[in-house]
Design a protein around this motif. Sequence first.
Motif, PDB file in Angstrom:
ATOM      1  N   PHE A 157      41.003  46.595  51.225  1.00  0.00           N
ATOM      2  CA  PHE A 157      40.348  47.498  50.289  1.00  0.00           C
ATOM      3  C   PHE A 157      39.752  46.693  49.127  1.00  0.00           C
ATOM      4  CE2 PHE A 157      40.006  50.430  46.790  1.00  0.00           C
ATOM      5  CZ  PHE A 157      39.514  51.570  47.408  1.00  0.00           C
ATOM      6  N   GLU A 158      38.446  46.816  48.939  1.00  0.00           N
ATOM      7  CA  GLU A 158      37.773  46.107  47.832  1.00  0.00           C
ATOM      8  C   GLU A 158      37.469  47.097  46.717  1.00  0.00           C
ATOM      9  OE1 GLU A 158      34.009  44.348  48.868  1.00  0.00           O
ATOM     10  OE2 GLU A 158      33.715  43.501  46.865  1.00  0.00           O
ATOM     11  N   TYR A 159      38.126  46.920  45.582  1.00  0.00           N
ATOM     12  CA  TYR A 159      37.882  47.852  44.463  1.00  0.00           C
ATOM     13  C   TYR A 159      36.760  47.349  43.560  1.00  0.00           C
ATOM     14  CZ  TYR A 159      40.707  44.666  41.521  1.00  0.00           C
ATOM     15  OH  TYR A 159      41.191  43.585  40.837  1.00  0.00           O
ATOM     16  N   LEU A 192      39.850  40.850  46.415  1.00  0.00           N
ATOM     17  CA  LEU A 192      39.549  40.673  44.988  1.00  0.00           C
ATOM     18  C   LEU A 192      38.136  40.136  44.839  1.00  0.00           C
ATOM     19  CD1 LEU A 192      42.853  38.904  43.855  1.00  0.00           C
ATOM     20  CD2 LEU A 192      42.273  41.338  43.630  1.00  0.00           C
ATOM     21  N   ASP A 193      37.285  40.905  44.152  1.00  0.00           N
ATOM     22  CA  ASP A 193      35.914  40.468  43.880  1.00  0.00           C
ATOM     23  C   ASP A 193      35.863  40.036  42.410  1.00  0.00           C
ATOM     24  OD1 ASP A 193      33.143  40.792  42.871  1.00  0.00           O
ATOM     25  OD2 ASP A 193      32.703  41.369  44.938  1.00  0.00           O
ATOM     26  N   PHE A 194      35.483  38.789  42.184  1.00  0.00           N
ATOM     27  CA  PHE A 194      35.538  38.199  40.837  1.00  0.00           C
ATOM     28  C   PHE A 194      34.734  39.018  39.818  1.00  0.00           C
ATOM     29  CE2 PHE A 194      35.417  34.838  37.632  1.00  0.00           C
ATOM     30  CZ  PHE A 194      36.612  34.171  37.820  1.00  0.00           C
ATOM     31  N   CYS A 195      33.490  39.366  40.149  1.00  0.00           N
ATOM     32  CA  CYS A 195      32.658  40.157  39.222  1.00  0.00           C
ATOM     33  C   CYS A 195      33.260  41.540  38.980  1.00  0.00           C
ATOM     34  CB  CYS A 195      31.230  40.310  39.740  1.00  0.00           C
ATOM     35  SG  CYS A 195      30.099  39.057  39.106  1.00  0.00           S
ATOM     36  N   HIS A 196      33.793  42.150  40.030  1.00  0.00           N
ATOM     37  CA  HIS A 196      34.390  43.482  39.860  1.00  0.00           C
ATOM     38  C   HIS A 196      35.562  43.403  38.881  1.00  0.00           C
ATOM     39  CE1 HIS A 196      32.846  44.878  44.110  1.00  0.00           C
ATOM     40  NE2 HIS A 196      31.897  44.378  43.346  1.00  0.00           N
ATOM     41  N   MET A 197      36.339  42.322  38.978  1.00  0.00           N
ATOM     42  CA  MET A 197      37.476  42.161  38.061  1.00  0.00           C
ATOM     43  C   MET A 197      36.981  41.959  36.631  1.00  0.00           C
ATOM     44  SD  MET A 197      40.229  39.986  40.315  1.00  0.00           S
ATOM     45  CE  MET A 197      39.162  38.727  40.991  1.00  0.00           C
ATOM     46  N   PHE A 220      38.987  37.227  49.332  1.00  0.00           N
ATOM     47  CA  PHE A 220      38.363  36.838  48.062  1.00  0.00           C
ATOM     48  C   PHE A 220      36.861  37.045  48.158  1.00  0.00           C
ATOM     49  CE2 PHE A 220      41.509  33.165  46.800  1.00  0.00           C
ATOM     50  CZ  PHE A 220      42.451  34.096  46.452  1.00  0.00           C
ATOM     51  N   HIS A 221      36.271  37.701  47.169  1.00  0.00           N
ATOM     52  CA  HIS A 221      34.817  37.712  47.006  1.00  0.00           C
ATOM     53  C   HIS A 221      34.549  36.975  45.705  1.00  0.00           C
ATOM     54  CE1 HIS A 221      33.431  41.282  49.705  1.00  0.00           C
ATOM     55  NE2 HIS A 221      34.123  40.378  50.363  1.00  0.00           N
ATOM     56  N   LEU A 222      34.071  35.751  45.815  1.00  0.00           N
ATOM     57  CA  LEU A 222      33.895  34.957  44.607  1.00  0.00           C
ATOM     58  C   LEU A 222      32.442  34.888  44.169  1.00  0.00           C
ATOM     59  CD1 LEU A 222      36.528  32.132  45.074  1.00  0.00           C
ATOM     60  CD2 LEU A 222      36.754  34.424  44.126  1.00  0.00           C
ATOM     61  N   PHE A 261      31.593  34.078  49.318  1.00  0.00           N
ATOM     62  CA  PHE A 261      30.801  34.082  48.086  1.00  0.00           C
ATOM     63  C   PHE A 261      29.907  35.314  48.074  1.00  0.00           C
ATOM     64  CE2 PHE A 261      31.896  29.640  48.932  1.00  0.00           C
ATOM     65  CZ  PHE A 261      32.663  29.423  47.802  1.00  0.00           C
ATOM     66  N   ASP A 262      30.280  36.265  47.235  1.00  0.00           N
ATOM     67  CA  ASP A 262      29.511  37.508  47.135  1.00  0.00           C
ATOM     68  C   ASP A 262      28.487  37.329  46.010  1.00  0.00           C
ATOM     69  OD1 ASP A 262      28.620  40.014  47.559  1.00  0.00           O
ATOM     70  OD2 ASP A 262      30.521  41.030  47.196  1.00  0.00           O
ATOM     71  N   THR A 263      27.528  36.464  46.259  1.00  0.00           N
ATOM     72  CA  THR A 263      26.519  36.141  45.244  1.00  0.00           C
ATOM     73  C   THR A 263      25.154  36.683  45.663  1.00  0.00           C
ATOM     74  OG1 THR A 263      26.167  34.016  46.317  1.00  0.00           O
ATOM     75  CG2 THR A 263      27.711  34.045  44.482  1.00  0.00           C
TER      76      THR A 263
HETATM   77 MN    MN Z   1      32.253  42.099  46.901  1.00  0.00          MN
END
Ligand code: MN
Length: 321
Positions: A157-159, A192-197, A220-222, A261-263
């Motif tokens: 689950f990606e929040y 865990l998506d870095f930007c979302h956090m 990880f989505h970094l 890498f979710d860039t």
């Molecule tokens: Mn993402």
Amino acid sequence: MIFSTRLNSFKTKKELYFSVDQEITTIDLIKRMATVEGLTHVELNYPEHFKTNSVDEIKAALDELHVEVSGIALRFSGIYDDGEFTNLNENVRDQAIKITKEAIEVCQDLGGTTTTIWLANDGFDYSFQLDYEQAWIQTVDALRDIAKSYPTMNISFEYKPYQPRAFSLVADLGLSLLMVEEVGQPNVGITLDFCHMLMKKENPAYAVALAARKNRLMGFHLNDGYKDNDDGLMLGSVHLMQTLEFIYYAKKYSYEGLIYFDTFPIREDPVAECTQNIKTYKALDQIIMDTGMEKIEQLIKERNAVRVQQFMLSILPTLQV
Ligand SMILES: [Mn+2]
């Protein structure tokens, strides 16, 4: 370490790789992505990436390129504006669950391990717009049904706190852990998506520690950004030290899952951009190794901000990228 990135990034700077009139298929994008140095896996969106090529065609292309599939990410579009698992229209809700199950089967067919669910539209924009408890229960029930149907597959689950909705239903790490606990299935975890956090003003490393403590760390989505938006900038470009701390905790808890890498490179060559993200991750990882986990652990135990500042400045000249 295994690395992947957004396949759609490779539509960017088309002229560097494709011919002018070429209609770009999923396989074309995979081929361009496979030129990234250090990339090990491909992550595909369902159903989006299966429109120009069939599962069998994609499978054959991946074999030829010697690239593996890590997993599938759900992309809900079209009929889901009012919600996916919380849609009031039973047909739409059933369709969201059906599409998710199809995605997991495609993931299985392609040899992937993890299906990532981001519920873009389950949330609200106005007061008195949503029965919160009903929506919560609908989401728990849908996830439980899905997870129980595929017990050997990982469901992650990606929040995200907001965007496109003003409020997402499951908006942060604490809510995600509560949701996963209520679902009560061992194959459900958290991405865990870095930007979302950053958007939620969470400290990313703290999220790693808590998700790992609950044994729910699955992906990880970094990326990086300026906090208000899902900017999708290069790894470490804005929050370098928070990225280093994040990687320290990933090592501490022996994270071996996908580093994706979710860039969103738009003005950058996506091949160079992803190559750099992989290099940056490895360089930061190397700094931690060179410093030593014990030494960093000791530093944390001291709780001395000035010493931390000295440590951060001391490592900068040793960065090898
Ligand atoms: Mn993402």
